[in-house]
Design a protein around this motif. Structure first.
Motif, PDB file in Angstrom:
ATOM      1  N   HIS A  49       6.031  16.590 -27.182  1.00 49.07           N
ATOM      2  CA  HIS A  49       7.073  15.909 -27.954  1.00 49.07           C
ATOM      3  C   HIS A  49       6.734  15.760 -29.444  1.00 49.07           C
ATOM      4  O   HIS A  49       7.599  16.003 -30.298  1.00 49.07           O
ATOM      5  CB  HIS A  49       7.352  14.517 -27.364  1.00 49.07           C
ATOM      6  N   PRO A  50       5.505  15.359 -29.807  1.00 48.90           N
ATOM      7  CA  PRO A  50       5.232  15.127 -31.227  1.00 48.90           C
ATOM      8  C   PRO A  50       5.445  16.346 -32.111  1.00 48.90           C
ATOM      9  O   PRO A  50       5.836  16.206 -33.280  1.00 48.90           O
ATOM     10  CB  PRO A  50       3.757  14.701 -31.224  1.00 48.90           C
ATOM     11  N   ALA A  51       5.202  17.554 -31.594  1.00 48.85           N
ATOM     12  CA  ALA A  51       5.342  18.758 -32.411  1.00 48.85           C
ATOM     13  C   ALA A  51       6.786  18.993 -32.838  1.00 48.85           C
ATOM     14  O   ALA A  51       7.046  19.738 -33.785  1.00 48.85           O
ATOM     15  CB  ALA A  51       4.810  19.974 -31.660  1.00 48.85           C
ATOM     16  N   LEU A  55       8.928  11.242 -31.492  1.00 51.09           N
ATOM     17  CA  LEU A  55       7.814  10.315 -31.331  1.00 51.09           C
ATOM     18  C   LEU A  55       8.194   9.025 -30.623  1.00 51.09           C
ATOM     19  O   LEU A  55       7.325   8.214 -30.306  1.00 51.09           O
ATOM     20  CB  LEU A  55       7.228   9.962 -32.706  1.00 51.09           C
ATOM     21  N   GLY A  56       9.478   8.812 -30.385  1.00 54.27           N
ATOM     22  CA  GLY A  56       9.942   7.527 -29.894  1.00 54.27           C
ATOM     23  C   GLY A  56       9.796   7.339 -28.399  1.00 54.27           C
ATOM     24  O   GLY A  56       9.920   8.282 -27.611  1.00 54.27           O
ATOM     25  N   MET A  64       4.435   7.592 -30.169  1.00 54.28           N
ATOM     26  CA  MET A  64       3.543   8.711 -29.892  1.00 54.28           C
ATOM     27  C   MET A  64       2.817   9.199 -31.143  1.00 54.28           C
ATOM     28  O   MET A  64       2.109  10.213 -31.098  1.00 54.28           O
ATOM     29  CB  MET A  64       4.317   9.872 -29.253  1.00 54.28           C
ATOM     30  N   ALA A  65       2.976   8.499 -32.254  1.00 51.65           N
ATOM     31  CA  ALA A  65       2.353   8.941 -33.504  1.00 51.65           C
ATOM     32  C   ALA A  65       0.861   8.663 -33.544  1.00 51.65           C
ATOM     33  O   ALA A  65       0.127   9.327 -34.275  1.00 51.65           O
ATOM     34  CB  ALA A  65       3.042   8.275 -34.695  1.00 51.65           C
ATOM     35  N   ASP A  66       0.398   7.676 -32.808  1.00 55.89           N
ATOM     36  CA  ASP A  66      -1.025   7.333 -32.787  1.00 55.89           C
ATOM     37  C   ASP A  66      -1.736   8.335 -31.876  1.00 55.89           C
ATOM     38  O   ASP A  66      -1.687   8.242 -30.655  1.00 55.89           O
ATOM     39  CB  ASP A  66      -1.209   5.904 -32.268  1.00 55.89           C
ATOM     40  N   ARG A  67      -2.425   9.307 -32.490  1.00 55.97           N
ATOM     41  CA  ARG A  67      -2.993  10.395 -31.699  1.00 55.97           C
ATOM     42  C   ARG A  67      -4.121   9.936 -30.780  1.00 55.97           C
ATOM     43  O   ARG A  67      -4.245  10.419 -29.652  1.00 55.97           O
ATOM     44  CB  ARG A  67      -3.473  11.514 -32.631  1.00 55.97           C
TER      45      ARG A  67
END
Length: 297
Positions: A49-51, A55-56, A64-67
């Motif tokens: 999803h992040p790519a 991110l929600g 999902m932004a916090d890796r």
């Protein structure tokens, strides 16, 4: 298996000081001999999803932004022996490889991530991740592609064409092509809304089934339909898409379980619902989903 400070800082150091470690990790990964588990099922955790800038989770637009947190949750999920593997973009797959988390696991590489969430061109979903050549080179087990079908949006055409080429290229090398066909329309405000009616889902299934020069290596990734007869539209192996979490894990599991009992369904691919459950218990959510897969099959 948890992402301790020591492991986290070691990962960051290798990223900066030893980029060749990524290639070595691909080469050293122990591959399992079969896509399916001994029970004939496939249970994957999705992390691509992040790519696409998605991110929600629920009301949190950047969950999902916090890796580090995402990787920690993935490690917890992959630690469950019932989880067969992961579906991810190159960056996440490589981080998990560097953390030694993908030995004897199925790894499906995400191929098209160019249809950024919320962008004007979202439906023109360019291939910006893995391609067939790299999936072969890196010894992964297949490639996944997203195919959103919007009859009123010309961006559907290049995406359809690119997916057909990817299916063909993967098949030539004997790799699985996991196609995710989703019918959409734009509402009065221009927002994309997925069509969940049986006719639209069946149409999407039949379009995806016919892509490429052969369907021999094609799998379909389909949202769990309310009307299970939707899955009568194909003989191809199907994995049920968990989709965005509803907030009610029990309800989600119940809906997936019904679809998993259909003859063509082989398993489950879930991301945010399991990685970011409302109660924070990733291990518990994964274990519950594994039970659903086991009992359905």
């Amino acid at each position: 298996m948890h992402l301790t400070d020591e492991r986290w800082h070691a990962l960051l150091h290798r990223r900066a000081a030893d980029p060749a470690a990524v290639q070595r990790a691909y080469a050293d990964r122990r591959r399992r001999t079969s896509l399916l588990s001994p029970r004939g099922t496939l249970f994957l955790v999705a992390a691509d999803h992040p790519a696409r800038g998605a991110l929600g989770v629920g009301a949190d637009r950047t969950a999902m932004a916090d890796r580090r947190m995402l990787l920690e949750r993935l490690l917890i999920a992959l630690d469950n022996p019932a989880v067969d593997g992961v579906l991810g973009s190159p960056d996440i797959v490589e981080e998990l490889l560097l953390l030694d988390a993908l030995h004897d696991k199925v790894v499906i590489g995400s191929m098209n991530r160019g249809g950024l969430a919320g962008a004007d061109w979202e439906i023109d979903d360019r291939f910006t991740g893995y391609d067939a050549e790299s999936l072969v080179k890196f010894r992964l087990d297949g490639g996944k592609m997203l195919l959103r079908l919007v009859d009123s949006d010309p961006g559907t055409i290049p995406t359809l064409h690119a997916c057909a080429r990817a299916v063909s290229d993967l098949a030539i090398h004997g790799l699985t092509a996991m196609v995710e066909p989703l019918p959409y329309h734009r509402d009065s405000s221009g927002a994309l809304v997925m069509r969940k009616d049986s006719a639209s889902l069946q149409r999407a299934i039949t379009i995806a089934s016919g892509l490429g020069i052969t369907s021999a290596h094609t799998w379909l990734k389909i949202p769990a339909p309310e009307d299970i007869s939707v899955l009568d539209a194909t003989t191809l192996p199907v994995v049920v898409l968990g989709g965005a979490p509803s907030g009610d894990v029990h309800a989600d599991l119940t809906s997936w379980g019904s679809a998993l009992r259909h003859d063509v369904t082989r398993g489950l691919v879930v991301g945010r619902s399991l990685l970011y459950p409302r109660n924070g218990d990733v291990a518990g959510a994964v274990a519950a989903a594994a039970r659903v897969v086991r009992e359905a099959r």
